[in-house]
Design a protein around this motif. Sequence first.
Motif, PDB file in Angstrom:
ATOM      1  N   ASP A 196       0.825  -1.203   0.000  1.00 40.59           N
ATOM      2  CA  ASP A 196       0.000   0.000   0.000  1.00 40.59           C
ATOM      3  C   ASP A 196       0.867   1.264   0.000  1.00 40.59           C
ATOM      4  N   ILE A 197       1.949   1.239   0.758  1.00 43.26           N
ATOM      5  CA  ILE A 197       2.842   2.404   0.815  1.00 43.26           C
ATOM      6  C   ILE A 197       3.481   2.648  -0.558  1.00 43.26           C
ATOM      7  N   PHE A 198       3.921   1.595  -1.221  1.00 42.56           N
ATOM      8  CA  PHE A 198       4.514   1.774  -2.551  1.00 42.56           C
ATOM      9  C   PHE A 198       3.472   2.225  -3.571  1.00 42.56           C
ATOM     10  N   LEU A 199       2.254   1.763  -3.448  1.00 39.59           N
ATOM     11  CA  LEU A 199       1.191   2.218  -4.345  1.00 39.59           C
ATOM     12  C   LEU A 199       0.954   3.718  -4.152  1.00 39.59           C
ATOM     13  N   LYS A 200       0.918   4.147  -2.893  1.00 32.04           N
ATOM     14  CA  LYS A 200       0.738   5.578  -2.629  1.00 32.04           C
ATOM     15  C   LYS A 200       1.940   6.372  -3.132  1.00 32.04           C
ATOM     16  N   LEU A 201       3.139   5.804  -2.951  1.00 34.28           N
ATOM     17  CA  LEU A 201       4.333   6.481  -3.461  1.00 34.28           C
ATOM     18  C   LEU A 201       4.217   6.671  -4.972  1.00 34.28           C
ATOM     19  N   TRP A 202       3.791   5.654  -5.673  1.00 39.39           N
ATOM     20  CA  TRP A 202       3.619   5.757  -7.126  1.00 39.39           C
ATOM     21  C   TRP A 202       2.625   6.869  -7.471  1.00 39.39           C
TER      22      TRP A 202
ATOM     23  N   ASP B 180       4.269  18.517  -7.186  1.00 41.85           N
ATOM     24  CA  ASP B 180       4.775  19.087  -5.933  1.00 41.85           C
ATOM     25  C   ASP B 180       5.321  18.027  -4.961  1.00 41.85           C
ATOM     26  N   PHE B 181       5.304  16.759  -5.350  1.00 37.69           N
ATOM     27  CA  PHE B 181       5.811  15.705  -4.469  1.00 37.69           C
ATOM     28  C   PHE B 181       7.336  15.648  -4.578  1.00 37.69           C
ATOM     29  N   ALA B 182       8.008  16.012  -3.482  1.00 37.41           N
ATOM     30  CA  ALA B 182       9.471  15.967  -3.459  1.00 37.41           C
ATOM     31  C   ALA B 182       9.934  15.865  -2.002  1.00 37.41           C
ATOM     32  N   PRO B 183       9.834  14.663  -1.418  1.00 36.34           N
ATOM     33  CA  PRO B 183      10.279  14.524  -0.029  1.00 36.34           C
ATOM     34  C   PRO B 183      11.785  14.756   0.078  1.00 36.34           C
ATOM     35  N   LEU B 184      12.206  15.449   1.139  1.00 34.66           N
ATOM     36  CA  LEU B 184      13.627  15.727   1.329  1.00 34.66           C
ATOM     37  C   LEU B 184      14.410  14.451   1.628  1.00 34.66           C
ATOM     38  N   ASN B 185      13.774  13.540   2.366  1.00 30.40           N
ATOM     39  CA  ASN B 185      14.426  12.297   2.715  1.00 30.40           C
ATOM     40  C   ASN B 185      13.428  11.167   2.464  1.00 30.40           C
ATOM     41  N   LEU B 186      13.571  10.485   1.340  1.00 32.51           N
ATOM     42  CA  LEU B 186      12.613   9.453   0.946  1.00 32.51           C
ATOM     43  C   LEU B 186      12.586   8.301   1.949  1.00 32.51           C
ATOM     44  N   ALA B 187      13.736   7.891   2.449  1.00 37.00           N
ATOM     45  CA  ALA B 187      13.791   6.792   3.413  1.00 37.00           C
ATOM     46  C   ALA B 187      12.967   7.134   4.653  1.00 37.00           C
ATOM     47  N   SER B 188      13.148   8.343   5.159  1.00 37.46           N
ATOM     48  CA  SER B 188      12.397   8.778   6.339  1.00 37.46           C
ATOM     49  C   SER B 188      10.902   8.851   6.018  1.00 37.46           C
ATOM     50  N   TYR B 189      10.587   9.377   4.854  1.00 38.67           N
ATOM     51  CA  TYR B 189       9.196   9.486   4.417  1.00 38.67           C
ATOM     52  C   TYR B 189       8.539   8.110   4.379  1.00 38.67           C
ATOM     53  N   LEU B 190       9.222   7.126   3.755  1.00 38.41           N
ATOM     54  CA  LEU B 190       8.663   5.780   3.627  1.00 38.41           C
ATOM     55  C   LEU B 190       8.513   5.092   4.985  1.00 38.41           C
ATOM     56  N   HIS B 191       9.526   5.219   5.842  1.00 28.32           N
ATOM     57  CA  HIS B 191       9.445   4.590   7.164  1.00 28.32           C
ATOM     58  C   HIS B 191       8.324   5.213   8.013  1.00 28.32           C
ATOM     59  N   THR B 192       8.164   6.517   7.908  1.00 27.23           N
ATOM     60  CA  THR B 192       7.078   7.184   8.630  1.00 27.23           C
ATOM     61  C   THR B 192       5.728   6.728   8.093  1.00 27.23           C
TER      62      THR B 192
ATOM     63  N   ARG C  67       0.836   3.582   8.879  1.00 26.29           N
ATOM     64  CA  ARG C  67      -0.074   2.557   8.368  1.00 26.29           C
ATOM     65  C   ARG C  67      -0.162   1.385   9.350  1.00 26.29           C
ATOM     66  N   VAL C  68       0.959   1.037   9.972  1.00 27.33           N
ATOM     67  CA  VAL C  68       0.955  -0.029  10.985  1.00 27.33           C
ATOM     68  C   VAL C  68       0.060   0.381  12.147  1.00 27.33           C
ATOM     69  N   PHE C  69       0.186   1.625  12.608  1.00 30.93           N
ATOM     70  CA  PHE C  69      -0.671   2.104  13.700  1.00 30.93           C
ATOM     71  C   PHE C  69      -2.140   2.037  13.307  1.00 30.93           C
ATOM     72  N   ASP C  70      -2.438   2.454  12.075  1.00 35.51           N
ATOM     73  CA  ASP C  70      -3.820   2.372  11.601  1.00 35.51           C
ATOM     74  C   ASP C  70      -4.310   0.925  11.591  1.00 35.51           C
ATOM     75  N   THR C  71      -3.467   0.025  11.102  1.00 37.21           N
ATOM     76  CA  THR C  71      -3.832  -1.392  11.032  1.00 37.21           C
ATOM     77  C   THR C  71      -4.068  -1.957  12.423  1.00 37.21           C
ATOM     78  N   LEU C  72      -3.166  -1.633  13.354  1.00 36.84           N
ATOM     79  CA  LEU C  72      -3.323  -2.124  14.734  1.00 36.84           C
ATOM     80  C   LEU C  72      -4.563  -1.531  15.383  1.00 36.84           C
ATOM     81  N   SER C  73      -4.816  -0.260  15.120  1.00 34.56           N
ATOM     82  CA  SER C  73      -5.992   0.386  15.689  1.00 34.56           C
ATOM     83  C   SER C  73      -7.274  -0.252  15.160  1.00 34.56           C
ATOM     84  N   LYS C  74      -7.327  -0.466  13.844  1.00 34.49           N
ATOM     85  CA  LYS C  74      -8.514  -1.107  13.258  1.00 34.49           C
ATOM     86  C   LYS C  74      -8.668  -2.520  13.781  1.00 34.49           C
TER      87      LYS C  74
END
Length: 193
Positions: free
Chosen positions: A55-61, A68-80, A85-92
């Motif tokens: 899901d994260i890679f689909l959103k990245l695509w 206007d999409f230009a994250p300064l640090n892609l690794a940090s962006y993806l991990h965040t 998404r993990v928190f959302d999954t656990l909450s649901k």
Amino acid sequence: MDTLIHLSDLALIDLIRAGNDLAFKEIFKRYNRTLFAHAYNKLRDQEEAKDVVQDIFLKLWNYSQQADFAPLNLASYLHTAVRNRVFDTLSKSKHANDYLNSLQTFLDEGSERTDDRVRTHQLQEHIDRAILSLPSRMRLVFEMSRKEHLSHKEIAQQLNISDQTVTDQIKKALKILRSKLGILVYLLFIFSK
């Protein structure tokens, strides 16, 4: 493709925006394992972890197609993004489990209440039949005592009999009912007064 290995994440995002699928595959190769490990570490379920990363890679695509999409640090962006998404999954999952648990509790209690009502109704029918089998005068005295909650003196006055006769009739009625219904029901009558 070997030339893409040496490009920065921002350069790869620019290539993806230009329609270069190989640039997206390079980002996927760079981050897929670490993102999966991060998700799996929290979820402890391979399929859920795969779904989160996919899901994260689909959103990245989808986001990379925006100018206007230009994250300064892609690794940090993806991990965040994975962490969120993990928190959302656990909450649901927690809400779903809480809902299922409350539903199960409701069903269990409802079943117990229904069973209790049925048993109480059956017991009451047995008691009523046993009371009806008492001699008429004894039954009248007993019902005035237990159902109308009259004192022995009030019953004696209404029926023009002595207090002792009322006491004797109730004792005899309880003895008969105890023999017919058993000790538990007898105790119910005694404590219902």
